[in-house]
Design a protein around this motif. Sequence first.
Motif: not given
Length: 548
Positions: A336-337, A374-386, A484-491
Amino acid sequence: MQTPENASEKKSPAKPQRILMVNEQRSFQVMMKAMLINLGISNITYSNTAEDARRRCQKGSFDIYLIDYDLGVGENGRQLLESLRDQSLIPPQSVVIMVSSDSSRAMVLSALEAEPDEYLMKPFSQEQFSFRLRRALARRHALAPVFTALADNNFQALITACAERADAVPRFANYCRCLQADTHLKLGEAQEARALMRQLLAGQENSWARLTLGKACNTLGLHEEAVSHLQATLKNTPLMVEAHLWLAESLLALGNDEQAQQELRRAVDISPQSVQLSRRLAEVCLQRHDYAQAKDVLMSLIDLSRNSIHRTPHYLGAYIQTLTLYALNSNDSYHIANLQKQVNSALSRIRDSLMMSEFNYPVFEQICQARVQIALGELLKGKKMLYRANQNWLDEPATMPPVLLGETILALYQLGEFEYAESLQGLLAEDEDRLLTTCIQATRDDKTVLERRQRYQQLNDLGIKAYQAGELEQALGHFREALRRAPANTGAALNKIQVLLQLMQKNRKSPEFGAECKDTLDVLDGIPLNPAQQERFRKLRQEFNQFS
Protein backbone atom coordinates in the motif's frame (compact mmCIF):
# COMPACT_ATOMS: atom_id res chain seq x y z
CA MET A 1 -4.73 -25.96 -75.31
CA GLN A 2 -3.91 -23.22 -72.81
CA THR A 3 -6.94 -21.50 -71.28
CA PRO A 4 -6.93 -17.71 -70.83
CA GLU A 5 -6.86 -18.25 -67.06
CA ASN A 6 -3.78 -20.48 -67.22
CA ALA A 7 -2.13 -18.07 -69.58
CA SER A 8 -2.66 -15.22 -67.14
CA GLU A 9 -1.02 -17.32 -64.42
CA LYS A 10 2.17 -17.49 -66.45
CA LYS A 11 2.36 -13.75 -67.00
CA SER A 12 5.02 -12.04 -64.90
CA PRO A 13 3.79 -9.41 -62.52
CA ALA A 14 4.40 -5.83 -63.53
CA LYS A 15 7.86 -4.61 -62.55
CA PRO A 16 7.60 -2.44 -59.44
CA GLN A 17 8.48 1.20 -59.88
CA ARG A 18 8.29 2.77 -56.43
CA ILE A 19 9.83 1.59 -53.17
CA LEU A 20 9.69 3.08 -49.67
CA MET A 21 12.70 2.17 -47.54
CA VAL A 22 12.22 2.76 -43.80
CA ASN A 23 15.56 2.48 -42.05
CA GLU A 24 17.59 4.80 -39.86
CA GLN A 25 21.03 3.46 -40.87
CA ARG A 26 22.69 5.31 -43.72
CA SER A 27 25.02 2.38 -44.49
CA PHE A 28 22.04 0.04 -45.01
CA GLN A 29 20.32 2.58 -47.26
CA VAL A 30 23.43 2.83 -49.45
CA MET A 31 23.76 -0.96 -49.69
CA MET A 32 20.08 -1.44 -50.54
CA LYS A 33 20.20 1.34 -53.14
CA ALA A 34 22.93 -0.54 -54.99
CA MET A 35 20.96 -3.80 -54.83
CA LEU A 36 17.75 -2.19 -56.05
CA ILE A 37 19.43 -0.35 -58.94
CA ASN A 38 20.98 -3.66 -60.02
CA LEU A 39 17.44 -5.06 -60.05
CA GLY A 40 16.23 -2.18 -62.20
CA ILE A 41 14.47 -0.27 -59.41
CA SER A 42 15.60 3.34 -59.10
CA ASN A 43 12.52 5.16 -57.74
CA ILE A 44 13.47 4.93 -54.07
CA THR A 45 12.05 7.01 -51.20
CA TYR A 46 13.93 6.99 -47.89
CA SER A 47 12.49 7.46 -44.39
CA ASN A 48 14.58 7.42 -41.24
CA THR A 49 11.63 7.29 -38.82
CA ALA A 50 8.19 5.75 -38.57
CA GLU A 51 6.56 9.19 -38.37
CA ASP A 52 8.23 10.35 -41.58
CA ALA A 53 7.25 7.10 -43.32
CA ARG A 54 3.63 7.58 -42.29
CA ARG A 55 3.58 11.14 -43.67
CA ARG A 56 4.98 9.94 -46.99
CA CYS A 57 2.40 7.13 -47.17
CA GLN A 58 -0.37 9.64 -46.55
CA LYS A 59 0.79 11.57 -49.61
CA GLY A 60 1.19 8.60 -51.98
CA SER A 61 1.48 4.83 -52.30
CA PHE A 62 4.37 2.53 -53.17
CA ASP A 63 4.82 -0.85 -54.84
CA ILE A 64 7.26 -2.14 -52.23
CA TYR A 65 7.57 -1.29 -48.54
CA LEU A 66 10.96 -2.29 -47.13
CA ILE A 67 10.68 -1.77 -43.35
CA ASP A 68 13.36 -2.34 -40.73
CA TYR A 69 12.03 -3.74 -37.47
CA ASP A 70 14.38 -1.66 -35.34
CA LEU A 71 13.76 2.04 -35.99
CA GLY A 72 15.40 3.39 -32.85
CA VAL A 73 13.44 5.46 -30.34
CA GLY A 74 9.65 5.38 -30.74
CA GLU A 75 7.69 3.04 -32.98
CA ASN A 76 9.33 -0.11 -34.28
CA GLY A 77 8.73 -1.60 -37.72
CA ARG A 78 5.91 -3.86 -36.59
CA GLN A 79 4.07 -0.97 -34.96
CA LEU A 80 4.53 1.14 -38.09
CA LEU A 81 3.17 -1.63 -40.31
CA GLU A 82 0.13 -2.08 -38.04
CA SER A 83 -0.48 1.67 -38.12
CA LEU A 84 -0.23 1.88 -41.93
CA ARG A 85 -2.65 -1.00 -42.35
CA ASP A 86 -5.02 0.44 -39.76
CA GLN A 87 -5.18 3.63 -41.83
CA SER A 88 -5.47 1.66 -45.13
CA LEU A 89 -2.27 3.26 -46.42
CA ILE A 90 -0.83 0.12 -48.06
CA PRO A 91 -2.52 -0.87 -51.36
CA PRO A 92 -3.57 -4.55 -51.60
CA GLN A 93 -1.27 -5.17 -54.60
CA SER A 94 1.83 -3.85 -52.81
CA VAL A 95 4.49 -6.01 -51.17
CA VAL A 96 5.80 -5.56 -47.62
CA ILE A 97 9.25 -6.88 -46.70
CA MET A 98 10.46 -6.60 -43.13
CA VAL A 99 14.14 -6.88 -42.23
CA SER A 100 15.94 -7.22 -38.92
CA SER A 101 19.40 -7.93 -37.55
CA ASP A 102 17.96 -9.50 -34.37
CA SER A 103 17.64 -13.26 -34.77
CA SER A 104 16.05 -13.91 -31.36
CA ARG A 105 12.92 -16.00 -31.34
CA ALA A 106 10.87 -13.23 -29.76
CA MET A 107 11.91 -10.73 -32.44
CA VAL A 108 11.35 -13.14 -35.35
CA LEU A 109 7.92 -14.18 -34.09
CA SER A 110 6.94 -10.58 -33.45
CA ALA A 111 7.87 -9.65 -37.01
CA LEU A 112 6.07 -12.65 -38.50
CA GLU A 113 2.91 -11.98 -36.47
CA ALA A 114 2.66 -8.66 -38.34
CA GLU A 115 2.27 -10.80 -41.49
CA PRO A 116 4.67 -9.11 -43.92
CA ASP A 117 4.93 -10.76 -47.33
CA GLU A 118 8.57 -11.62 -46.60
CA TYR A 119 10.95 -11.43 -43.67
CA LEU A 120 14.73 -11.21 -44.11
CA MET A 121 17.53 -11.47 -41.57
CA LYS A 122 20.51 -9.14 -41.99
CA PRO A 123 22.94 -9.54 -43.59
CA PHE A 124 21.49 -10.92 -46.82
CA SER A 125 22.77 -11.11 -50.36
CA GLN A 126 21.32 -9.56 -53.50
CA GLU A 127 20.38 -13.06 -54.70
CA GLN A 128 18.43 -13.70 -51.48
CA PHE A 129 16.65 -10.37 -51.69
CA SER A 130 15.88 -10.77 -55.39
CA PHE A 131 14.42 -14.27 -54.85
CA ARG A 132 12.23 -13.17 -51.91
CA LEU A 133 11.02 -10.09 -53.78
CA ARG A 134 10.09 -12.07 -56.90
CA ARG A 135 8.30 -14.66 -54.80
CA ALA A 136 6.32 -12.02 -52.90
CA LEU A 137 5.36 -10.17 -56.09
CA ALA A 138 4.29 -13.41 -57.78
CA ARG A 139 2.10 -14.30 -54.79
CA ARG A 140 0.48 -10.86 -54.72
CA HIS A 141 -0.12 -11.07 -58.49
CA ALA A 142 -1.57 -14.60 -58.40
CA LEU A 143 -3.86 -13.83 -55.44
CA ALA A 144 -4.78 -10.25 -56.37
CA PRO A 145 -8.58 -10.77 -55.99
CA VAL A 146 -8.01 -12.33 -52.55
CA PHE A 147 -5.89 -9.44 -51.26
CA THR A 148 -8.25 -6.84 -52.72
CA ALA A 149 -11.25 -8.40 -50.95
CA LEU A 150 -9.19 -8.73 -47.77
CA ALA A 151 -8.22 -5.04 -47.86
CA ASP A 152 -11.87 -4.05 -48.44
CA ASN A 153 -13.13 -6.28 -45.59
CA ASN A 154 -15.56 -7.72 -48.14
CA PHE A 155 -16.03 -11.15 -46.59
CA GLN A 156 -18.38 -12.60 -49.19
CA ALA A 157 -16.07 -11.52 -52.01
CA LEU A 158 -13.13 -12.95 -50.07
CA ILE A 159 -14.78 -16.37 -49.76
CA THR A 160 -15.51 -16.40 -53.50
CA ALA A 161 -11.98 -15.25 -54.38
CA CYS A 162 -10.37 -17.84 -52.08
CA ALA A 163 -12.41 -20.67 -53.59
CA GLU A 164 -11.64 -19.56 -57.16
CA ARG A 165 -7.91 -19.00 -56.57
CA ALA A 166 -7.53 -22.29 -54.65
CA ASP A 167 -8.64 -24.13 -57.80
CA ALA A 168 -6.75 -21.90 -60.23
CA VAL A 169 -3.40 -21.72 -58.42
CA PRO A 170 -2.73 -25.11 -56.72
CA ARG A 171 0.49 -23.98 -54.98
CA PHE A 172 -1.57 -21.48 -52.95
CA ALA A 173 -4.56 -23.79 -52.45
CA ASN A 174 -3.93 -24.50 -48.74
CA TYR A 175 -3.48 -20.81 -47.96
CA CYS A 176 -6.69 -19.93 -49.78
CA ARG A 177 -8.75 -22.72 -48.18
CA CYS A 178 -7.60 -21.82 -44.66
CA LEU A 179 -8.26 -18.13 -45.26
CA GLN A 180 -11.68 -19.05 -46.65
CA ALA A 181 -12.47 -21.05 -43.50
CA ASP A 182 -11.27 -18.19 -41.27
CA THR A 183 -13.61 -15.87 -43.16
CA HIS A 184 -16.53 -18.26 -42.64
CA LEU A 185 -15.76 -18.09 -38.90
CA LYS A 186 -15.85 -14.28 -38.96
CA LEU A 187 -19.28 -14.50 -40.61
CA GLY A 188 -20.53 -16.90 -37.92
CA GLU A 189 -20.50 -19.85 -40.33
CA ALA A 190 -18.52 -22.27 -38.17
CA GLN A 191 -20.08 -25.41 -39.69
CA GLU A 192 -18.89 -24.39 -43.16
CA ALA A 193 -15.40 -23.71 -41.81
CA ARG A 194 -15.28 -27.08 -40.03
CA ALA A 195 -16.39 -28.99 -43.12
CA LEU A 196 -13.86 -27.18 -45.33
CA MET A 197 -10.94 -27.93 -42.98
CA ARG A 198 -11.92 -31.56 -42.49
CA GLN A 199 -11.94 -31.96 -46.25
CA LEU A 200 -8.50 -30.38 -46.58
CA LEU A 201 -7.02 -32.47 -43.75
CA ALA A 202 -8.38 -35.66 -45.31
CA GLY A 203 -5.80 -35.19 -48.06
CA GLN A 204 -2.78 -34.04 -46.04
CA GLU A 205 -1.76 -32.76 -42.63
CA ASN A 206 -1.47 -28.98 -42.36
CA SER A 207 -0.89 -27.07 -39.11
CA TRP A 208 -2.86 -23.99 -40.15
CA ALA A 209 -5.79 -26.15 -41.26
CA ARG A 210 -5.66 -28.11 -37.99
CA LEU A 211 -5.61 -24.83 -36.03
CA THR A 212 -8.57 -23.46 -37.99
CA LEU A 213 -10.48 -26.70 -37.43
CA GLY A 214 -9.84 -26.32 -33.70
CA LYS A 215 -11.14 -22.75 -33.80
CA ALA A 216 -14.28 -23.90 -35.65
CA CYS A 217 -14.92 -26.68 -33.12
CA ASN A 218 -14.49 -24.26 -30.22
CA THR A 219 -16.96 -21.85 -31.84
CA LEU A 220 -19.47 -24.67 -32.26
CA GLY A 221 -19.16 -25.62 -28.58
CA LEU A 222 -17.25 -28.84 -29.36
CA HIS A 223 -14.59 -27.92 -26.85
CA GLU A 224 -13.10 -31.35 -26.20
CA GLU A 225 -12.71 -31.92 -29.93
CA ALA A 226 -11.18 -28.45 -30.24
CA VAL A 227 -8.63 -29.29 -27.51
CA SER A 228 -7.68 -32.47 -29.37
CA HIS A 229 -7.06 -30.61 -32.66
CA LEU A 230 -5.19 -27.74 -31.02
CA GLN A 231 -2.95 -30.05 -29.03
CA ALA A 232 -2.17 -31.95 -32.26
CA THR A 233 -1.31 -28.62 -33.91
CA LEU A 234 1.11 -27.73 -31.12
CA LYS A 235 2.69 -31.19 -31.21
CA ASN A 236 3.65 -30.55 -34.85
CA THR A 237 4.21 -26.78 -34.56
CA PRO A 238 5.02 -25.91 -30.92
CA LEU A 239 5.73 -22.23 -31.65
CA MET A 240 2.34 -21.51 -33.23
CA VAL A 241 1.19 -19.02 -30.61
CA GLU A 242 -2.34 -18.70 -32.03
CA ALA A 243 -2.84 -22.41 -31.30
CA HIS A 244 -1.85 -21.77 -27.66
CA LEU A 245 -4.37 -18.93 -27.53
CA TRP A 246 -7.24 -21.01 -28.89
CA LEU A 247 -6.32 -23.99 -26.74
CA ALA A 248 -6.60 -21.67 -23.74
CA GLU A 249 -10.05 -20.50 -24.92
CA SER A 250 -11.23 -24.10 -25.23
CA LEU A 251 -9.87 -24.96 -21.79
CA LEU A 252 -11.65 -21.94 -20.31
CA ALA A 253 -14.89 -23.13 -21.88
CA LEU A 254 -14.35 -26.53 -20.21
CA GLY A 255 -13.77 -24.88 -16.85
CA ASN A 256 -10.02 -25.62 -16.75
CA ASP A 257 -9.12 -22.03 -15.89
CA GLU A 258 -5.76 -22.75 -14.26
CA GLN A 259 -4.59 -24.84 -17.23
CA ALA A 260 -5.81 -22.14 -19.62
CA GLN A 261 -3.78 -19.50 -17.77
CA GLN A 262 -0.70 -21.74 -17.99
CA GLU A 263 -1.25 -22.15 -21.74
CA LEU A 264 -1.46 -18.39 -22.22
CA ARG A 265 1.67 -17.94 -20.10
CA ARG A 266 3.52 -20.32 -22.44
CA ALA A 267 2.30 -18.35 -25.45
CA VAL A 268 3.47 -15.04 -23.95
CA ASP A 269 6.84 -16.57 -23.09
CA ILE A 270 7.21 -17.66 -26.73
CA SER A 271 6.06 -14.32 -28.15
CA PRO A 272 6.54 -11.61 -25.48
CA GLN A 273 5.96 -8.80 -28.01
CA SER A 274 2.37 -9.86 -28.74
CA VAL A 275 -0.15 -7.36 -27.33
CA GLN A 276 -3.05 -9.71 -28.07
CA LEU A 277 -1.58 -12.61 -26.07
CA SER A 278 -0.49 -10.48 -23.11
CA ARG A 279 -3.86 -8.77 -22.98
CA ARG A 280 -5.74 -12.08 -22.92
CA LEU A 281 -3.42 -13.40 -20.22
CA ALA A 282 -4.10 -10.29 -18.14
CA GLU A 283 -7.87 -10.81 -18.48
CA VAL A 284 -7.65 -14.45 -17.37
CA CYS A 285 -5.36 -13.55 -14.45
CA LEU A 286 -7.92 -10.96 -13.31
CA GLN A 287 -10.77 -13.45 -13.66
CA ARG A 288 -8.81 -15.87 -11.46
CA HIS A 289 -7.80 -13.08 -9.02
CA ASP A 290 -4.13 -13.82 -9.67
CA TYR A 291 -3.13 -10.21 -9.06
CA ALA A 292 0.59 -10.95 -8.74
CA GLN A 293 0.85 -12.16 -12.33
CA ALA A 294 -1.78 -9.74 -13.62
CA LYS A 295 0.12 -6.65 -12.48
CA ASP A 296 3.33 -7.84 -14.15
CA VAL A 297 1.55 -8.61 -17.41
CA LEU A 298 -0.27 -5.26 -17.39
CA MET A 299 3.00 -3.41 -16.79
CA SER A 300 4.43 -5.16 -19.86
CA LEU A 301 1.32 -4.20 -21.83
CA ILE A 302 1.79 -0.54 -20.94
CA ASP A 303 5.30 -0.66 -22.37
CA LEU A 304 4.35 -2.77 -25.41
CA SER A 305 1.50 -0.54 -26.48
CA ARG A 306 3.02 2.84 -25.73
CA ASN A 307 3.97 3.60 -29.36
CA SER A 308 1.40 1.41 -31.11
CA ILE A 309 -2.17 1.61 -32.35
CA HIS A 310 -3.04 -0.66 -29.39
CA ARG A 311 -2.32 2.01 -26.79
CA THR A 312 -5.21 2.56 -24.45
CA PRO A 313 -5.64 4.00 -20.94
CA HIS A 314 -7.41 0.75 -19.98
CA TYR A 315 -4.02 -0.91 -19.42
CA LEU A 316 -2.99 1.76 -16.93
CA GLY A 317 -6.40 1.77 -15.24
CA ALA A 318 -6.37 -2.02 -14.89
CA TYR A 319 -2.78 -1.91 -13.64
CA ILE A 320 -3.63 0.56 -10.88
CA GLN A 321 -6.67 -1.46 -9.84
CA THR A 322 -4.64 -4.68 -9.84
CA LEU A 323 -1.93 -3.09 -7.70
CA THR A 324 -4.64 -2.01 -5.26
CA LEU A 325 -6.35 -5.40 -5.11
CA TYR A 326 -2.98 -7.11 -4.73
CA ALA A 327 -2.11 -4.84 -1.82
CA LEU A 328 -5.50 -5.27 -0.13
CA ASN A 329 -5.25 -9.05 -0.32
CA SER A 330 -1.59 -9.28 0.68
CA ASN A 331 -2.09 -7.84 4.20
CA ASP A 332 1.30 -6.22 3.71
CA SER A 333 1.49 -2.49 4.44
CA TYR A 334 4.56 -2.16 2.20
CA HIS A 335 2.49 -2.72 -0.96
CA ILE A 336 0.00 0.00 0.00
CA ALA A 337 2.77 2.42 0.96
CA ASN A 338 4.56 1.78 -2.35
CA LEU A 339 1.40 2.29 -4.43
CA GLN A 340 1.87 6.02 -5.08
CA LYS A 341 5.40 5.51 -6.40
CA GLN A 342 4.33 2.66 -8.71
CA VAL A 343 1.35 4.59 -10.07
CA ASN A 344 3.40 7.73 -10.70
CA SER A 345 5.98 5.67 -12.55
CA ALA A 346 3.30 4.07 -14.75
CA LEU A 347 1.66 7.45 -15.45
CA SER A 348 4.97 8.92 -16.59
CA ARG A 349 5.55 6.00 -18.95
CA ILE A 350 2.31 6.46 -20.83
CA ARG A 351 1.58 10.18 -20.37
CA ASP A 352 3.10 11.41 -23.66
CA SER A 353 1.37 8.87 -25.88
CA LEU A 354 -2.05 9.47 -24.29
CA MET A 355 -1.65 13.25 -24.27
CA MET A 356 -1.28 13.13 -28.07
CA SER A 357 -4.49 11.15 -28.54
CA GLU A 358 -8.06 12.47 -28.51
CA PHE A 359 -8.46 11.63 -24.86
CA ASN A 360 -8.97 13.72 -21.72
CA TYR A 361 -5.75 12.65 -20.05
CA PRO A 362 -5.77 15.29 -17.24
CA VAL A 363 -9.12 14.04 -15.91
CA PHE A 364 -8.00 10.42 -16.27
CA GLU A 365 -4.88 11.19 -14.23
CA GLN A 366 -6.98 12.92 -11.55
CA ILE A 367 -9.17 9.81 -11.25
CA CYS A 368 -6.08 7.59 -11.01
CA GLN A 369 -4.61 9.76 -8.26
CA ALA A 370 -7.96 9.72 -6.44
CA ARG A 371 -7.87 5.93 -6.48
CA VAL A 372 -4.38 6.00 -4.98
CA GLN A 373 -5.57 8.24 -2.12
CA ILE A 374 -8.51 5.91 -1.46
CA ALA A 375 -6.16 2.92 -1.35
CA LEU A 376 -3.90 4.78 1.07
CA GLY A 377 -6.88 5.22 3.40
CA GLU A 378 -7.41 8.91 2.62
CA LEU A 379 -11.05 8.25 1.79
CA LEU A 380 -12.47 11.77 1.99
CA LYS A 381 -9.53 13.27 0.13
CA GLY A 382 -9.84 10.62 -2.58
CA LYS A 383 -13.60 11.05 -2.75
CA LYS A 384 -13.32 14.82 -3.25
CA MET A 385 -10.67 14.35 -5.95
CA LEU A 386 -12.84 11.78 -7.72
CA TYR A 387 -16.06 13.82 -7.68
CA ARG A 388 -14.30 17.01 -8.72
CA ALA A 389 -12.64 15.21 -11.63
CA ASN A 390 -16.12 14.15 -12.76
CA GLN A 391 -17.97 17.39 -12.00
CA ASN A 392 -18.68 18.07 -15.69
CA TRP A 393 -20.61 14.80 -15.97
CA LEU A 394 -22.27 14.43 -12.57
CA ASP A 395 -25.55 15.85 -13.84
CA GLU A 396 -25.48 13.66 -16.97
CA PRO A 397 -23.25 10.63 -16.32
CA ALA A 398 -24.43 9.01 -19.58
CA THR A 399 -22.36 11.60 -21.46
CA MET A 400 -19.14 10.62 -19.68
CA PRO A 401 -16.47 9.16 -22.03
CA PRO A 402 -16.49 5.34 -21.59
CA VAL A 403 -12.88 5.17 -20.42
CA LEU A 404 -13.43 7.74 -17.70
CA LEU A 405 -16.74 6.11 -16.77
CA GLY A 406 -15.05 2.74 -16.30
CA GLU A 407 -12.26 4.17 -14.19
CA THR A 408 -14.82 6.05 -12.07
CA ILE A 409 -16.79 2.85 -11.45
CA LEU A 410 -13.61 1.12 -10.26
CA ALA A 411 -12.89 4.03 -7.91
CA LEU A 412 -16.45 3.98 -6.53
CA TYR A 413 -16.25 0.25 -5.71
CA GLN A 414 -12.90 0.88 -4.06
CA LEU A 415 -14.42 3.81 -2.14
CA GLY A 416 -17.42 1.82 -0.94
CA GLU A 417 -19.98 3.78 -3.00
CA PHE A 418 -21.51 0.48 -4.08
CA GLU A 419 -24.98 1.73 -5.08
CA TYR A 420 -23.60 4.58 -7.17
CA ALA A 421 -21.12 2.23 -8.87
CA GLU A 422 -23.94 -0.18 -9.76
CA SER A 423 -26.06 2.59 -11.27
CA LEU A 424 -23.18 3.83 -13.43
CA GLN A 425 -22.21 0.33 -14.52
CA GLY A 426 -25.53 0.04 -16.31
CA LEU A 427 -24.38 2.87 -18.60
CA LEU A 428 -21.45 0.88 -19.99
CA ALA A 429 -22.14 -0.52 -23.44
CA GLU A 430 -22.26 -4.31 -23.76
CA ASP A 431 -19.43 -4.20 -26.32
CA GLU A 432 -17.22 -2.02 -24.11
CA ASP A 433 -13.54 -2.93 -23.82
CA ARG A 434 -13.32 -6.46 -22.38
CA LEU A 435 -10.30 -5.71 -20.21
CA LEU A 436 -12.21 -2.87 -18.55
CA THR A 437 -15.33 -4.94 -17.89
CA THR A 438 -13.18 -7.86 -16.70
CA CYS A 439 -11.39 -5.54 -14.28
CA ILE A 440 -14.71 -4.22 -12.94
CA GLN A 441 -16.06 -7.76 -12.52
CA ALA A 442 -12.86 -8.88 -10.80
CA THR A 443 -13.20 -5.96 -8.38
CA ARG A 444 -16.85 -6.76 -7.64
CA ASP A 445 -15.99 -10.43 -7.05
CA ASP A 446 -12.79 -9.83 -5.11
CA LYS A 447 -12.98 -11.57 -1.76
CA THR A 448 -11.99 -8.52 0.29
CA VAL A 449 -14.31 -6.13 -1.58
CA LEU A 450 -17.18 -8.62 -1.69
CA GLU A 451 -17.09 -9.37 2.06
CA ARG A 452 -17.01 -5.65 2.86
CA ARG A 453 -19.80 -4.92 0.40
CA GLN A 454 -22.07 -7.73 1.62
CA ARG A 455 -21.65 -6.77 5.27
CA TYR A 456 -22.23 -3.10 4.45
CA GLN A 457 -25.36 -3.92 2.44
CA GLN A 458 -26.71 -6.12 5.20
CA LEU A 459 -26.23 -3.42 7.82
CA ASN A 460 -27.65 -0.66 5.63
CA ASP A 461 -30.74 -2.76 4.84
CA LEU A 462 -31.23 -3.51 8.54
CA GLY A 463 -30.98 0.20 9.27
CA ILE A 464 -33.63 1.04 6.67
CA LYS A 465 -35.99 -1.62 8.05
CA ALA A 466 -35.50 -0.43 11.61
CA TYR A 467 -36.14 3.20 10.56
CA GLN A 468 -39.31 2.22 8.74
CA ALA A 469 -40.44 0.38 11.88
CA GLY A 470 -39.80 3.47 13.97
CA GLU A 471 -36.90 1.86 15.87
CA LEU A 472 -34.67 4.91 15.49
CA GLU A 473 -31.83 4.12 17.89
CA GLN A 474 -31.52 0.61 16.47
CA ALA A 475 -31.48 2.09 12.96
CA LEU A 476 -28.76 4.55 14.00
CA GLY A 477 -26.64 1.67 15.29
CA HIS A 478 -26.94 -0.18 12.00
CA PHE A 479 -26.05 2.90 9.92
CA ARG A 480 -23.05 3.60 12.17
CA GLU A 481 -21.83 0.04 11.60
CA ALA A 482 -22.50 0.29 7.86
CA LEU A 483 -20.34 3.41 7.71
CA ARG A 484 -17.63 1.63 9.66
CA ARG A 485 -17.52 -0.93 6.80
CA ALA A 486 -17.77 1.77 4.09
CA PRO A 487 -16.82 5.11 5.70
CA ALA A 488 -17.18 7.12 2.48
CA ASN A 489 -20.57 5.77 1.43
CA THR A 490 -22.81 8.77 0.77
CA GLY A 491 -26.07 6.84 0.92
CA ALA A 492 -25.40 5.43 4.38
CA ALA A 493 -24.22 8.86 5.60
CA LEU A 494 -27.46 10.48 4.39
CA ASN A 495 -29.48 7.69 6.01
CA LYS A 496 -27.64 8.26 9.28
CA ILE A 497 -28.30 12.03 9.12
CA GLN A 498 -32.00 11.39 8.50
CA VAL A 499 -32.22 9.15 11.59
CA LEU A 500 -30.28 11.65 13.71
CA LEU A 501 -32.68 14.41 12.71
CA GLN A 502 -35.60 12.26 13.84
CA LEU A 503 -33.87 11.54 17.14
CA MET A 504 -33.14 15.26 17.61
CA GLN A 505 -36.85 15.99 17.26
CA LYS A 506 -37.74 13.34 19.83
CA ASN A 507 -34.90 14.15 22.23
CA ARG A 508 -34.38 17.89 22.04
CA LYS A 509 -32.35 17.85 25.25
CA SER A 510 -29.77 15.34 23.96
CA PRO A 511 -26.96 17.39 22.38
CA GLU A 512 -24.94 14.35 21.30
CA PHE A 513 -27.33 13.64 18.41
CA GLY A 514 -26.98 17.21 17.14
CA ALA A 515 -23.18 17.12 17.34
CA GLU A 516 -23.00 13.81 15.47
CA CYS A 517 -25.45 15.09 12.86
CA LYS A 518 -23.40 18.26 12.32
CA ASP A 519 -20.16 16.28 11.99
CA THR A 520 -21.69 13.96 9.40
CA LEU A 521 -23.14 16.87 7.42
CA ASP A 522 -19.76 18.62 7.50
CA VAL A 523 -18.08 15.52 6.06
CA LEU A 524 -20.35 15.66 3.00
CA ASP A 525 -20.20 19.43 2.68
CA GLY A 526 -18.09 20.57 -0.27
CA ILE A 527 -18.21 17.25 -2.09
CA PRO A 528 -19.88 17.64 -5.54
CA LEU A 529 -22.47 14.88 -5.17
CA ASN A 530 -24.64 13.52 -7.96
CA PRO A 531 -27.96 15.38 -8.46
CA ALA A 532 -30.15 13.01 -6.42
CA GLN A 533 -27.72 12.94 -3.51
CA GLN A 534 -27.18 16.70 -3.67
CA GLU A 535 -30.91 17.41 -3.46
CA ARG A 536 -31.35 15.07 -0.52
CA PHE A 537 -28.31 16.59 1.23
CA ARG A 538 -29.72 20.10 0.67
CA LYS A 539 -33.04 19.20 2.30
CA LEU A 540 -31.38 17.48 5.27
CA ARG A 541 -29.01 20.43 5.80
CA GLN A 542 -31.99 22.81 5.69
CA GLU A 543 -33.86 20.69 8.23
CA PHE A 544 -30.82 20.61 10.51
CA ASN A 545 -30.44 24.39 10.33
CA GLN A 546 -33.96 24.77 11.66
CA PHE A 547 -32.75 23.28 14.97
CA SER A 548 -29.88 25.77 15.24
